[in-house]
Design a protein around this motif. Structure first.
Motif, short mmCIF file in Angstrom:
data_model
loop_
_atom_site.label_atom_id
_atom_site.label_comp_id
_atom_site.label_asym_id
_atom_site.label_seq_id
_atom_site.Cartn_x
_atom_site.Cartn_y
_atom_site.Cartn_z
N ILE A 52 0.85 -1.19 0.00
CA ILE A 52 0.00 0.00 0.00
C ILE A 52 0.89 1.24 0.00
CG2 ILE A 52 -0.25 -0.19 2.52
CD1 ILE A 52 -3.02 1.13 2.20
N GLY A 53 0.70 2.11 -0.98
CA GLY A 53 1.55 3.28 -1.14
C GLY A 53 1.02 4.51 -0.41
N ARG A 54 1.82 5.56 -0.43
CA ARG A 54 1.47 6.78 0.28
C ARG A 54 0.28 7.49 -0.34
NH1 ARG A 54 7.44 9.43 1.63
NH2 ARG A 54 8.14 7.72 2.99
N ARG A 55 -0.01 7.17 -1.60
CA ARG A 55 -1.17 7.80 -2.23
C ARG A 55 -2.47 7.39 -1.56
NH1 ARG A 55 -1.16 6.58 -8.44
NH2 ARG A 55 -3.07 7.84 -8.22
N CYS A 56 -2.43 6.32 -0.78
CA CYS A 56 -3.64 5.85 -0.11
C CYS A 56 -3.93 6.63 1.17
CB CYS A 56 -3.52 4.36 0.20
SG CYS A 56 -3.52 3.30 -1.26
N GLY A 57 -3.01 7.47 1.57
CA GLY A 57 -3.26 8.27 2.78
C GLY A 57 -2.06 8.28 3.70
N ASN A 58 -2.26 8.84 4.87
CA ASN A 58 -1.16 8.91 5.84
C ASN A 58 -0.94 7.54 6.49
OD1 ASN A 58 -3.20 8.59 7.77
ND2 ASN A 58 -3.38 10.80 8.11
N ALA A 59 0.06 7.48 7.34
CA ALA A 59 0.44 6.19 7.93
C ALA A 59 -0.69 5.57 8.73
CB ALA A 59 1.68 6.38 8.81
N VAL A 60 -1.44 6.40 9.44
CA VAL A 60 -2.55 5.87 10.24
C VAL A 60 -3.59 5.20 9.35
CG1 VAL A 60 -4.44 6.49 11.79
CG2 VAL A 60 -2.19 7.56 12.08
N LYS A 61 -3.95 5.86 8.26
CA LYS A 61 -4.95 5.29 7.35
C LYS A 61 -4.42 4.04 6.66
CE LYS A 61 -7.89 6.42 3.39
NZ LYS A 61 -8.30 7.47 2.41
N ARG A 62 -3.16 4.08 6.22
CA ARG A 62 -2.59 2.92 5.53
C ARG A 62 -2.54 1.72 6.47
NH1 ARG A 62 1.38 6.67 3.98
NH2 ARG A 62 2.97 5.49 5.12
N ASN A 63 -2.13 1.93 7.69
CA ASN A 63 -2.05 0.82 8.64
C ASN A 63 -3.43 0.26 8.96
OD1 ASN A 63 0.73 0.86 8.87
ND2 ASN A 63 0.71 2.34 10.56
#
Length: 200
Positions: A52-63
């Motif tokens: 999952i890349g950074r385009r999907c959101g910040n670290a909290v959202k990606r995690n």
């Protein structure tokens, strides 16, 4: 907790080489925001990795998305294994990399290495991720089943051709190095050519 609903560390696919092997298998299913890739597994259990890349959101959202996808797989893994238990595409390798035919014959299912690539989207409900994974993995299992059937058909064709070639090879006289072959003789009941007409 029941083992059916556990997700152990060894079920995680990790490492660039492992991800590359799955991608090189060229088996992909696109469902919703997920692009799911698979390859026939190298171990006795299915493994899953998430990209999952950074385009999907910040670290909290990606995690959070990664946790949701792992949870979706954890809750459905037993159902996936039951659907994949129709046949084993190949003898399963051991952890050392060698093929263990005994383990392969005892293990009546098929294992996969799975890579889930996540595209940008708003976080979905858990049931939505489960439905997406279920659909994608069913599609990929059908792809690998067809590939295995086609491979077996090709092997059977090649074996038949090889047997036909062997059957038509002329035996060699090893003493003289010359090739001998049978000469067909006319059968006794074959009609003889007619005598030429005599001048009267």
């Amino acid at each position: 907790m029941s083992e059916r609903f556990t997700f152990r560390r060894e079920q995680r696919l990790a490492g660039r080489g492992a991800f590359r092997r799955v991608m090189d298998a060229r088996a992909r299913a696109e469902v919703g925001p997920l692009s799911v890739h698979s390859a026939v597994g190298e171990t006795l259990q299915t493994r899953i990795g998430i990209s999952i890349g950074r385009r999907c959101g910040n670290a909290v959202k990606r995690n959070r998305i990664k946790r949701m996808i792992r949870e979706a797989y954890r809750l459905s893994q037993h159902d996936f294994a039951a659907k994949w238990s129709v046949e084993t595409h190949q003898p399963l390798p051991t952890s050392s990399g060698a093929t263990d035919s005994a383990s392969g014959s005892a293990h009546h299912g098929t294992t996969y290495d799975i890579v889930v690539i996540v595209r940008p989207h708003e976080v979905l409900a858990l049931d939505a991720y489960r439905a997406h994974l279920s659909h994608a993995l069913a599609t990929l299992h059908a792809v690998w089943t067809k590939r295995a059937q086609r491979k077996r058909a090709d092997q059977a064709t090649n074996a038949a051709v090889a047997a036909d070639v062997v059957g038509n090879v002329r035996p060699t006289n090893t003493a003289s190095g010359q090739t001998t072959e049978k000469v067909a003789r006319p059968s006794e009941d074959q009609s003889q050519p007619p005598d030429p007409p005599r001048d009267s």
